[in-house]
Design a protein around this motif. Structure first.
Motif, PDB file in Angstrom:
ATOM      1  N   LEU A 169       0.829  -1.210   0.000  1.00 54.85           N
ATOM      2  CA  LEU A 169       0.000   0.000   0.000  1.00 54.85           C
ATOM      3  C   LEU A 169       0.863   1.260   0.000  1.00 54.85           C
ATOM      4  O   LEU A 169       0.575   2.219  -0.722  1.00 54.85           O
ATOM      5  CB  LEU A 169      -0.939   0.007   1.206  1.00 54.85           C
ATOM      6  N   TYR A 170       1.909   1.267   0.797  1.00 50.76           N
ATOM      7  CA  TYR A 170       2.827   2.404   0.848  1.00 50.76           C
ATOM      8  C   TYR A 170       3.432   2.644  -0.540  1.00 50.76           C
ATOM      9  O   TYR A 170       3.489   3.774  -1.021  1.00 50.76           O
ATOM     10  CB  TYR A 170       3.929   2.134   1.876  1.00 50.76           C
ATOM     11  N   TRP A 171       3.875   1.563  -1.188  1.00 48.37           N
ATOM     12  CA  TRP A 171       4.455   1.669  -2.517  1.00 48.37           C
ATOM     13  C   TRP A 171       3.416   2.171  -3.521  1.00 48.37           C
ATOM     14  O   TRP A 171       3.692   3.071  -4.326  1.00 48.37           O
ATOM     15  CB  TRP A 171       4.991   0.301  -2.958  1.00 48.37           C
ATOM     16  N   LEU A 172       2.202   1.618  -3.483  1.00 46.90           N
ATOM     17  CA  LEU A 172       1.144   1.995  -4.417  1.00 46.90           C
ATOM     18  C   LEU A 172       0.748   3.458  -4.252  1.00 46.90           C
ATOM     19  O   LEU A 172       0.611   4.187  -5.235  1.00 46.90           O
ATOM     20  CB  LEU A 172      -0.079   1.089  -4.231  1.00 46.90           C
ATOM     21  N   ILE A 173       0.582   3.884  -3.010  1.00 51.05           N
ATOM     22  CA  ILE A 173       0.230   5.282  -2.750  1.00 51.05           C
ATOM     23  C   ILE A 173       1.339   6.212  -3.268  1.00 51.05           C
ATOM     24  O   ILE A 173       1.067   7.250  -3.857  1.00 51.05           O
ATOM     25  CB  ILE A 173      -0.075   5.505  -1.258  1.00 51.05           C
ATOM     26  N   GLY A 174       2.593   5.799  -3.034  1.00 49.55           N
ATOM     27  CA  GLY A 174       3.715   6.580  -3.553  1.00 49.55           C
ATOM     28  C   GLY A 174       3.693   6.665  -5.078  1.00 49.55           C
ATOM     29  O   GLY A 174       3.938   7.733  -5.647  1.00 49.55           O
ATOM     30  N   ARG A 175       3.383   5.555  -5.719  1.00 54.37           N
ATOM     31  CA  ARG A 175       3.306   5.547  -7.194  1.00 54.37           C
ATOM     32  C   ARG A 175       2.172   6.435  -7.681  1.00 54.37           C
ATOM     33  O   ARG A 175       2.333   7.174  -8.653  1.00 54.37           O
ATOM     34  CB  ARG A 175       3.098   4.119  -7.711  1.00 54.37           C
ATOM     35  N   ALA A 177       0.987   8.967  -6.179  1.00 53.61           N
ATOM     36  CA  ALA A 177       1.338  10.358  -5.880  1.00 53.61           C
ATOM     37  C   ALA A 177       2.450  10.863  -6.787  1.00 53.61           C
ATOM     38  O   ALA A 177       2.815  12.024  -6.731  1.00 53.61           O
ATOM     39  CB  ALA A 177       1.759  10.484  -4.413  1.00 53.61           C
ATOM     40  N   GLY A 178       2.994   9.976  -7.618  1.00 53.93           N
ATOM     41  CA  GLY A 178       3.993  10.374  -8.594  1.00 53.93           C
ATOM     42  C   GLY A 178       5.431  10.180  -8.170  1.00 53.93           C
ATOM     43  O   GLY A 178       6.329  10.629  -8.871  1.00 53.93           O
ATOM     44  N   GLU A 179       5.688   9.505  -7.044  1.00 53.44           N
ATOM     45  CA  GLU A 179       7.072   9.231  -6.630  1.00 53.44           C
ATOM     46  C   GLU A 179       7.655   8.174  -7.546  1.00 53.44           C
ATOM     47  O   GLU A 179       6.986   7.239  -7.955  1.00 53.44           O
ATOM     48  CB  GLU A 179       7.123   8.723  -5.184  1.00 53.44           C
ATOM     49  N   LYS A 180       8.916   8.292  -7.851  1.00 56.39           N
ATOM     50  CA  LYS A 180       9.614   7.312  -8.679  1.00 56.39           C
ATOM     51  C   LYS A 180      10.586   6.552  -7.799  1.00 56.39           C
ATOM     52  O   LYS A 180      11.592   7.076  -7.371  1.00 56.39           O
ATOM     53  CB  LYS A 180      10.387   7.995  -9.797  1.00 56.39           C
ATOM     54  N   LYS A 181      10.301   5.297  -7.489  1.00 55.23           N
ATOM     55  CA  LYS A 181      11.192   4.445  -6.676  1.00 55.23           C
ATOM     56  C   LYS A 181      11.451   3.177  -7.423  1.00 55.23           C
ATOM     57  O   LYS A 181      10.628   2.581  -7.990  1.00 55.23           O
ATOM     58  CB  LYS A 181      10.578   4.125  -5.300  1.00 55.23           C
TER      59      LYS A 181
END
Length: 181
Positions: A169-175, A177-181
């Motif tokens: 969920l943390y990764w999905l929310i970051g994605r 929101a436009g974060e690139k990890k």
């Protein structure tokens, strides 16, 4: 010789996670067919019997319905499943935490990968107690040991899976929101 780079380690984590996850799922499908008519729910009921009388009743029911031999096979084959789910969940905790790029979650993933080994150890000793019970040593200490170890094992497995879901969920929310990890 230098240690592998982060991208190489990440790639290996991903490969191992998917490999052992698929092997675990394949094993679960195969074992369901192989142990039929004994269901996984019946095996879990035996694991958490709690009293010697309940364990005796389950064993007697399995003997009456032709499931006893399958129950014995189940406890024997469970050692292979222990290895598979430990590796799948352990690599899953590390890989999915690494996907987040969050250092705290990455360290947590390492911790949970070690914690699932504790669940596996509990599962091995639980299986030994269940095997003794199936071999006729139906005693309250064996049944209680299996019951308590099963509760610990299931709790740790649940916590590790919840950790993987939280990281996802943390990764999905970051994605999103436009974060690139």
């Amino acid at each position: 010789m230098e240690p592998p780079s982060w991208p190489a380690r990440f790639s290996r984590l991903r490969q191992f996670f998917w490999l052992f996850s698929l092997l675990t799922i394949a094993y679960m499908i195969w074992i369901r067919v192989y142990l039929s008519p004994l269901s996984s729910g019946e095996v879990v009921q035996f694991e958490i019997a709690k009293t010697a009388d309940k364990a005796q009743s389950i064993i007697q029911d399995w003997k009456n319905t032709g499931k006893y031999e399958q129950g014995v096979k189940s406890t024997t084959l469970a050692y292979f499943f222990i290895i598979l789910y430990t590796l799948a969940i352990g690599f899953g905790c590390r890989f999915i935490a690494a996907c987040t790029g969050n250092e705290i979650l990455i360290k947590g993933g390492r911790g949970f990968a070690w914690l699932i080994i504790v669940a596996a150890i509990c599962d091995v000793f639980e299986n030994i107690a269940l095997s003794k019970t199936l071999q006729g040593n139906i005693s309250q200490p064996n049944v209680t040991l299996a019951y308590n170890l099963a509760r610990i094992k299931f709790s740790i497995v649940l916590v590790c899976i919840l950790f993987m879901l939280a990281c996802s969920l943390y990764w999905l929310i970051g994605r999103l929101a436009g974060e690139k990890k």
